[in-house]
Design an enzyme around this catalytic site. Structure first.
Site, short mmCIF file in Angstrom:
data_model
loop_
_atom_site.label_atom_id
_atom_site.label_comp_id
_atom_site.label_asym_id
_atom_site.label_seq_id
_atom_site.Cartn_x
_atom_site.Cartn_y
_atom_site.Cartn_z
N LYS A 165 0.79 -1.23 0.00
CA LYS A 165 0.00 0.00 0.00
C LYS A 165 0.83 1.28 0.00
CE LYS A 165 -2.17 -1.78 3.59
NZ LYS A 165 -3.07 -2.03 4.74
N ASP A 200 -5.57 -5.67 10.77
CA ASP A 200 -6.90 -5.04 10.82
C ASP A 200 -8.04 -6.04 10.60
OD1 ASP A 200 -6.18 -5.39 8.18
OD2 ASP A 200 -6.75 -3.38 7.53
#
Ligand code: ADP
Ligand code: MG
Length: 463
Positions: A165, A200
């Protein structure tokens, strides 16, 4: 005119290459199931890492006390504190703060990044006020949500496998990220212990389970994409440790790295991948997640400008800048309901400095957004069905209705309404009506922050 016809041809070709008919989605779902088996069988057995999380118990509702959480996963990171009141009190009080990461820290040194994070956390701790109580003589405890692939070595330690990312910090790779954070906290004199290191997806699953006991999987659709689910421990051949008492283990799939010959990939995806920070990796993520959808649209528009003079005789210079068209912009254009597509016109002008677009052109841009978003949404649905298949929850077993709740979170899922709606209807389409009734997709709002705090609570040194 010839120009227009050429632009339409580019669009139609894109539509065809991005096609996700139900048969193809079934192949993708099956391939996901196959890769899940392979990743669980042996280390490195699949593109899917199927990482063991060391979470063998999800929250029960009995968690009690003050806990902190830190969520580092994309462009922002969040700090959170929650006062848990046990079965009766539940979440008594919670507060959070969002801090953005200066871009230069995403590609700088490990030391600098973790110093920045520790400093923000210390500042937040300093504002702890009424309603939050740490027991006298006890250290504050933290759940650290770190949403990059990590090889866990225990519930509170793990080595970074690689950044994704847009992060790229050489000296963190291979290091224990809890060690990095702990050292940074010590450097600034913040007395806090990391009690749990989670992804997450794991945090979202924990938060989802706290709210709904039928939660069995979590999926993130945000800057990146990933999934986690509850596996039976004896179905994990590569696990050589003691079987957990619960008989279960949460698996972090790292499904962003999934890849299959059945994925509908285009030349635009291939070029995006080649020019990315991580070529050859995270292929599923690169066609589904928020970091990339807008960029795919930009690439197609750029081709239309170059080959069909779609925006006039010259290619608008801004259109050549990678990642200038972000997914929220794409989403705003896609959702434009004004008769003259005012939002599309404004976005093209404001972001790409393309003015005087005709309604016909704007319509074509919306169609393109639809093609790219639909492919991503339908493939995420196929991924979810792959998980349900692995668990044998994709069929109704002799009339027994076993509920399966899947906790979803992430900015893409939350804000890109057409994307989430398409994803949910595709899950239904794949499962059929009867099974669909037992499968619930639930938005777990900030499940990951709360989830990490809950896991810190259940792994507290004071239990
Ligand atoms: P992260 O994944 O970085 O932890 P989030 O879950 O908040 O953070 O997701 C942020 C991502 O969600 C953004 O990078 C963007 O791609 C996407 N996003 C945010 N807002 C929108 C929107 N309005 N429309 C579409 N996508 C959005
Ligand atoms: Mg996140």
């Amino acid at each position: 005119t010839g120009r227009w016809a050429r632009a339409v041809a580019i669009l139609k070709e894109m539509e065809e290459k991005c096609g996700t008919p139900i048969g193809k989605l079934r192949q993708v779902a099956d391939a996901m199931t196959v890769e899940m088996h392979a990743g669980l069988a042996s280390e490195g057995g699949s593109k899917l890492k199927m990482l063991i999380s060391y979470v063998d118990n999800l929250p029960t509702g009995d968690e009690k006390g003050l806990f902190y959480a830190l969520d580092l996963g994309g462009t922002n990171f969040r700090v959170l504190r929650v006062q848990l009141g046990g079965r009766e009190g539940r979440v008594v009080k919670q507060e959070f703060e969002e801090v953005s990461i200066p871009p230069h820290l995403m590609t700088g040194s490990s030391h600098e990044l973790f110093d920045y994070i520790a400093a923000a956390l210390a500042k937040f701790v300093a504002t702890e006020g009424e309603g939050f109580h740490v027991s006298p003589g006890r250290q504050r405890e933290l759940g650290f949500t770190f949403s990059f692939p990590v090889r866990q070595t225990s519930i509170a330690s793990g080595d970074l496998i690689k950044w994704t990312k847009g992060f790229s910090i050489e000296d963190t790779v291979g290091e224990d990220v809890v060690g990095e954070l702990t050292k940074a906290m010590e450097r600034i004199g913040l007395d806090m212990r990391v009690a749990a290191l989670v992804n997450d997806t794991i945090g979202t699953l924990a938060g989802g389970r706290y709210h709904n006991k039928d939660a069995i999987a979590a999926v993130i659709l945000g800057t990146g994409t990933n999934a986690a689910y509850v596996e039976r421990a004896h179905a994990i051949p590569k696990w050589h440790g003691l079987l957990p008492k619960s008989g279960e283990m949460v698996i972090n799939m790292e499904w962003g790295n999934f890849r299959s010959s059945h994925l509908p990939l285009t030349e635009y995806d291939e070029a995006l991948d080649t020019e990315s920070l991580n070529p050859g990796e995270q292929i599923f993520e690169k066609i589904i997640s928020g970091m990339y959808l807008g960029e795919i649209v930009r690439r197609v528009l750029c081709r239309m400008a170059e080959e069909a003079n779609f925006f006039g005789d010259t290619v608008p210079p801004k259109l050549k800048i990678p990642f200038i068209l972000r997914t929220p912009h794409m989403s705003a254009m896609h959702h434009d309901t004004s008769p003259d597509l005012r939002v599309v016109g404004k976005k093209l002008k404001d972001i790409l400095e393309i003015s005087n677009t005709s309604l016909k052109m704007r319509k074509l841009v919306v169609e393109l957004c639809d093609i790219v978003a639909t492919r991503g949404a339908r493939l995420s649905a196929a991924g979810i069905v792959g998980i349900l298949k692995k668990l044998g929850r994709d069929t109704v077993r002799d009339g027994e209705k076993q509920k399966s709740v899947i906790a979803l979170d992430g900015g893409l899922f939350e804000h890109y309404t057409k994307f989430s709606a398409c994803m949910q209807s595709t899950v239904k389409e794949l499962l059929g009506e009867e099974v669909s009734e037992a499968v619930v997709i639930e938005h777990s709002n900030d499940g990951s922050g709360i989830g990490a705090a809950l896991l810190a609570a259940s792994h507290s040194q004071y239990l």
